[in-house]
Scaffold this active site. Structure first.
Site, PDB file in Angstrom:
ATOM      1  N   LYS A  10       0.622  -1.319   0.099  1.00 14.38           N
ATOM      2  CA  LYS A  10       0.051  -0.019  -0.102  1.00 14.38           C
ATOM      3  C   LYS A  10       0.975   1.434  -0.183  1.00 14.38           C
ATOM      4  CE  LYS A  10      -3.953  -2.523   2.286  1.00 14.38           C
ATOM      5  NZ  LYS A  10      -4.969  -2.167   3.338  1.00 14.38           N
ATOM      6  N   TYR A  50     -12.626  -1.651  -3.738  1.00 12.53           N
ATOM      7  CA  TYR A  50     -13.159  -1.871  -2.358  1.00 12.53           C
ATOM      8  C   TYR A  50     -14.797  -1.880  -2.398  1.00 12.53           C
ATOM      9  CZ  TYR A  50      -8.389  -2.214  -0.415  1.00 12.53           C
ATOM     10  OH  TYR A  50      -7.208  -2.356   0.054  1.00 12.53           O
ATOM     11  N   ASN A 113      -1.957   0.256   6.728  1.00 13.32           N
ATOM     12  CA  ASN A 113      -1.557  -1.017   7.239  1.00 13.32           C
ATOM     13  C   ASN A 113      -0.495  -1.848   6.202  1.00 13.32           C
ATOM     14  OD1 ASN A 113      -3.380  -1.957   5.646  1.00 13.32           O
ATOM     15  ND2 ASN A 113      -4.744  -2.921   7.300  1.00 13.32           N
ATOM     16  N   HIS A 116      -2.179  -5.466   1.528  1.00 16.11           N
ATOM     17  CA  HIS A 116      -3.398  -6.161   1.365  1.00 16.11           C
ATOM     18  C   HIS A 116      -3.124  -7.635   1.056  1.00 16.11           C
ATOM     19  CE1 HIS A 116      -7.266  -6.781  -0.215  1.00 16.11           C
ATOM     20  NE2 HIS A 116      -6.622  -7.609  -1.115  1.00 16.11           N
ATOM     21  N   GLU A 127      -9.798 -10.386  -7.389  1.00 20.44           N
ATOM     22  CA  GLU A 127      -8.876  -9.003  -7.248  1.00 20.44           C
ATOM     23  C   GLU A 127      -7.702  -9.378  -8.285  1.00 20.44           C
ATOM     24  OE1 GLU A 127     -10.060  -8.734  -2.533  1.00 20.44           O
ATOM     25  OE2 GLU A 127      -7.876  -9.386  -3.116  1.00 20.44           O
TER      26      GLU A 127
END
Ligand code: GDP
Length: 138
Positions: A10, A50, A113, A116, A127
């Site tokens: 990320k 998302y 965080n 993913h 995905e």
């Protein structure tokens, strides 16, 4: 059980210079890279990716963050890939992530965080194909 999962490094981890460290942990854990690209996505593309979280209170923040800078997207291969990769990344909130996990080492917060990881074989396939054509998977 499938042998592939999908991951993104990320924007927070990319900005912090941790692409190499995270790929090192992924390789050391026995995953093979089946596809990979370095790119940035628009807010609209993040909203599409998302979509399942559209009703969650953090949807705006999440999609803003995920479109805030470049990411590394990859398909990873290993026996039991989805479950083993979830173990390797650790809990969503880094405060709860176990020692030795990617999020324990590199995540800043619940939102930022670091990585993913797909939560099911079905989502891993959806995905992965969001980012990669068949020609880009090896
Ligand atoms: P994951 O499967 O561990 O990534 O967690 P979830 O599927 O529950 O959430 C997806 C992503 O949304 C997480 O990785 C976080 O980046 C983000 N997220 C989850 N909860 C929160 C929150 O409370 N606040 C913010 N800003 N982002 C969140």
């Amino acid at each position: 059980m499938s042998n592939r999962t999908f991951t993104m490094i990320k924007p927070d981890a990319v900005k912090a210079g941790n692409i190499g460290n995270i790929l090192q942990m992924i390789n050391a854990a026995g995953f093979r890279i089946a596809a990979m690209k370095y790119l940035s996505i628009s807010k609209t593309q993040a909203e599409k990716f998302y979509e399942v979280h559209a009703e969650r209170p953090f949807y705006g923040e999440l999609t803003e963050f995920m479109s805030s800078g470049p990411i590394v997207a990859a398909i990873l291969e290993k026996e039991n890939a989805v479950a083993d990769f979830r173990k390797l990344i650790g809990a969503t909130n880094p405060a709860n992530a176990e020692e030795g996990t990617i999020r324990k080492a590199y995540a800043k917060s619940m939102g930022e965080n670091a990585v993913h990881g797909s939560d099911s074989d079905e989502n891993a396939a959806i995905e992965g194909s969001f980012f990669f054509s068949g020609l880009e998977q090896f």
